[in-house]
Design an enzyme around this catalytic site. Structure first.
Site, PDB file in Angstrom:
ATOM      1  N   CYS A   1       1.956 -13.739   4.736  1.00  0.00           N
ATOM      2  CA  CYS A   1       1.115 -14.627   5.547  1.00  0.00           C
ATOM      3  C   CYS A   1       1.069 -15.999   4.915  1.00  0.00           C
ATOM      4  CB  CYS A   1      -0.298 -14.060   5.651  1.00  0.00           C
ATOM      5  SG  CYS A   1      -1.411 -15.157   6.549  1.00  0.00           S
TER       6      CYS A   1
ATOM      7  N   ASP B   1      12.067 -15.478  10.762  1.00  0.00           N
ATOM      8  CA  ASP B   1      10.632 -15.706  10.558  1.00  0.00           C
ATOM      9  C   ASP B   1      10.195 -15.117   9.223  1.00  0.00           C
ATOM     10  OD1 ASP B   1       8.035 -16.447  11.179  1.00  0.00           O
ATOM     11  OD2 ASP B   1       7.616 -14.660  12.350  1.00  0.00           O
TER      12      ASP B   1
ATOM     13  N   HIS C   1       3.829 -10.514  19.462  1.00  0.00           N
ATOM     14  CA  HIS C   1       4.251 -10.824  18.097  1.00  0.00           C
ATOM     15  C   HIS C   1       2.989 -10.811  17.231  1.00  0.00           C
ATOM     16  CE1 HIS C   1       6.986 -13.343  15.364  1.00  0.00           C
ATOM     17  NE2 HIS C   1       5.802 -13.455  14.774  1.00  0.00           N
TER      18      HIS C   1
ATOM     19  N   ASN D   1       3.772 -10.648   9.143  1.00  0.00           N
ATOM     20  CA  ASN D   1       4.421  -9.931  10.248  1.00  0.00           C
ATOM     21  C   ASN D   1       4.267  -8.422  10.133  1.00  0.00           C
ATOM     22  OD1 ASN D   1       5.986 -11.838  11.945  1.00  0.00           O
ATOM     23  ND2 ASN D   1       6.880 -12.427   9.978  1.00  0.00           N
TER      24      ASN D   1
ATOM     25  N   HIS E   1       0.699 -10.171  13.722  1.00  0.00           N
ATOM     26  CA  HIS E   1       0.657 -10.149  12.261  1.00  0.00           C
ATOM     27  C   HIS E   1      -0.402  -9.138  11.833  1.00  0.00           C
ATOM     28  CE1 HIS E   1       2.945 -13.991  11.008  1.00  0.00           C
ATOM     29  NE2 HIS E   1       3.423 -13.523  12.137  1.00  0.00           N
TER      30      HIS E   1
END
Lengths: 298, 298
Positions: free
Chosen positions: A237, A13, A204, A246, A206
């Site tokens: 981002c 990711d 998860h 993240n 950010h």
């Protein structure tokens, strides 16, 4: 002592959203370094079309080049049956599939409705389970969407339940644009736990609005014990150039250490891995712990 | 709706630790802008010797240059009776005094023991109270010290109680090096509340290890309703060059808005003030909310 599982998403990711290309050798060094620091679940790549995600075109080579990493799980992202076949050929034993809680995001991100995406993932999951693989599910935009704004909790529940019903052992709830705050995060995992059981809920976050650790704290207080994060905040981002993406694994591990929650991860070694990959990318780690430890050492 | 008081420390604690000098006119614009955004308590300057803190040498001129700001409190830092006289001459109605919970920090920072510093502040506080002023107390190093490491909670309690006994209406607990995590922060304010009452406890977190918002969340959950913060994260970390310092006001207000806690502050106007002072300093705001809003607008 209670334990928390960190699912390290930086090599997939994270690197998928970095502008600078990273060599296969550097990816292998990254994953090996993370495993050496004690990270036990590392998302190692993605078997999507290199036309869409050129950064992940070498995932099979990365897996083939890794030394034996006993006790480390290495899930990969798989979008369809073709990807599953490639993952199988690469010896993968765990895959991840992904849905969105936002209809607008699903359309813009994967060009189909939520229902269509779930229908597409059903045969993939069936085949993976039949082959003895584990399947993890992602749900994006659980606390807000860059295109439609608010996302009803009921939509998150519906998609999460569909993924769980397909056979996903765990559903990772993604605040894809980092807009959520602690009260909303807490309420969401509480609702999901009532439906799936807390043992199947991962989070998860950010850090786009700086809220990730506060959100994680609220979720830990509710009983969540699986947290996704990205070494050195890899990935940024994609929806706001220059903003954070993240949450950094170093920062999460520092929080967990302070709370007396065990991860099996050595923070100093982890921070060193973060500095190494950040050096490859030509920038400082997007991790406050990483920066503070480096400043302290200097 | 429950309310939280933000004590904005950027114009003093922040600018005092910035390398670039900021003009009197820019300080006046900063304080006026903060008040215009709805901030009701703004630490406006410091009456310490300009030999020690040249950045604050113009505090009287800043106060004299401000337009009327009805309903806004403008405390200033005062180290001794000479500083108090200067503050009185400048028309100040609220001062702040400061102690450390760490013996090593007290010696290195203000060249005297904790006891000596308290003895020095007693006549200052007495004179200020006799003159009808309000007095706020700071305690630094409440969750760790750059020189001695761990700081016993009992030492924080002792110094906080001494400041309260002198007549400080509130004691602000400072995690000066940002090493604390949520569990320790929660336990600390719980202990302090048992002693002083929660209404007299404020928190002052640094984001050096990215933990500030998680710590603030834990303290809010315990009932804390006064939070110090610094617009655009002004100030950095004097103990680790390049690391983050004061938590950014924008990030705190975003958290509080999400939790449904009212501050009276307009976040967009606040972020605009943060961009303006950051422009004066020639850098981006050290606030994730500030950066995300700017990225979104771009």
């Amino acid at each position: 002592m209670s334990t928390v599982t960190i699912v390290e998403v930086g090599p997939r990711d994270g690197l998928q959203n970095e502008a600078s290309p990273v060599s296969t050798a550097d990816k292998i060094a990254l994953i090996t370094g993370l495993a050496g620091a004690g990270v036990s679940v590392i998302e190692a790549g993605s078997f999507v079309s290199p036309k869409w995600v050129p950064q992940m075109a070498d995932s099979a080579a990365v897996l083939a080049g890794l030394p034996p990493l006993p006790g480390v799980r290495l899930p990969v992202l798989v979008p369809n049956l073709k990807g599953l076949e490639a993952a199988q050929a690469a010896g993968v034993s765990e895959i991840a599939i992904f849905g969105a809680a936002s209809e607008a995001f699903s359309q813009r991100n994967i060009n189909c409705s939520i229902e269509e995406s779930l229908a597409r993932f059903r045969p993939v999951t069936e085949a993976a389970l039949a082959a003895g693989m584990r399947v993890r599910g992602y749900v994006s935009c659980v606390l807000g969407c860059p295109y439609q704004g608010a996302v009803p909790v009921a939509d998150v529940v519906r998609v999460s339940e569909a993924l769980a019903a397909m056979g996903c052992y765990e559903v990772s709830l993604g605040d894809t644009i980092g807009v959520g705050t602690a009260g909303a995060a807490r309420a969401l995992v509480k609702t999901l736990a009532a439906s799936l059981g807390m043992g199947r809920v991962a989070v998860h976050f950010h850090d786009t609005y700086g809220q990730a650790l506060a959100n994680i704290l609220a979720c830990l207080e509710e009983g969540v014990r699986t947290v996704d994060s990205s070494i050195a905040g890899l990935g940024g981002c994609p929806y706001a150039k220059g903003a954070s993406g993240n949450v950094a694994t170093e920062d999460v591990v520092y929080l967990l250490n302070g709370l007396g929650l065990s991860t099996g991860i050595d923070l100093d070694r982890l921070a060193s891995v973060g500095r190494q990959i950040s050096g490859v990318l030509g920038r400082a780690p997007a991790s406050k712990v990483g920066q503070a430890l480096a400043a302290k050492a200097a």
